[in-house]
Design a protein around this motif. Structure first.
Motif, PDB file in Angstrom:
ATOM      1  N   SER A  35     -35.745  91.700 -95.154  1.00  0.00           N
ATOM      2  CA  SER A  35     -36.734  91.366 -94.137  1.00  0.00           C
ATOM      3  C   SER A  35     -36.058  90.865 -92.860  1.00  0.00           C
ATOM      4  N   VAL A  36     -35.041  90.034 -93.013  1.00  0.00           N
ATOM      5  CA  VAL A  36     -34.310  89.537 -91.840  1.00  0.00           C
ATOM      6  C   VAL A  36     -33.622  90.689 -91.127  1.00  0.00           C
ATOM      7  N   SER A  37     -33.056  91.630 -91.899  1.00  0.00           N
ATOM      8  CA  SER A  37     -32.409  92.778 -91.252  1.00  0.00           C
ATOM      9  C   SER A  37     -33.416  93.634 -90.511  1.00  0.00           C
ATOM     10  N   CYS A  38     -34.605  93.812 -91.094  1.00  0.00           N
ATOM     11  CA  CYS A  38     -35.637  94.594 -90.409  1.00  0.00           C
ATOM     12  C   CYS A  38     -36.057  93.906 -89.112  1.00  0.00           C
ATOM     13  N   LEU A  39     -36.151  92.584 -89.140  1.00  0.00           N
ATOM     14  CA  LEU A  39     -36.501  91.853 -87.927  1.00  0.00           C
ATOM     15  C   LEU A  39     -35.420  92.019 -86.864  1.00  0.00           C
TER      16      LEU A  39
END
Length: 83
Positions: A35-39
């Motif tokens: 999720s952090v990478s997608c953000l």
């Protein structure tokens, strides 16, 4: 502006590397890292001027955050019932 884009990309790759480096990581940790990478990818997409890519990645971020929350809440619920 270019340095900010490079820093976001480096942070994104670091989170991918972290997820691959720890094969014993639990599902909730991997979902949160994704999720952090997608953000990060979403922010990078907006800064690079490719807003459709940024929108799609932000939607992925929201979906994986929801999945992380459901996994985390289920784990906490199970842990609470065993006491």
């Amino acid at each position: 502006m270019e340095a900010l884009k490079e820093r976001i990309l480096a942070t994104e790759w670091a989170s991918y590397r972290w997820a691959l480096q720890y094969p014993d990581a639990t599902a909730d940790e991997l979902e949160l890292a994704f999720s952090v990478s997608c953000l990060g990818t979403s922010i990078y997409g907006f800064l690079a001027g490719t807003w459709p890519f940024g929108v799609v990645e932000f939607i992925w971020c929201l979906l994986t955050l929801r999945k992380w929350y459901l996994i985390y809440a289920r784990k906490e619920n199970v842990a609470g019932k065993t006491e």
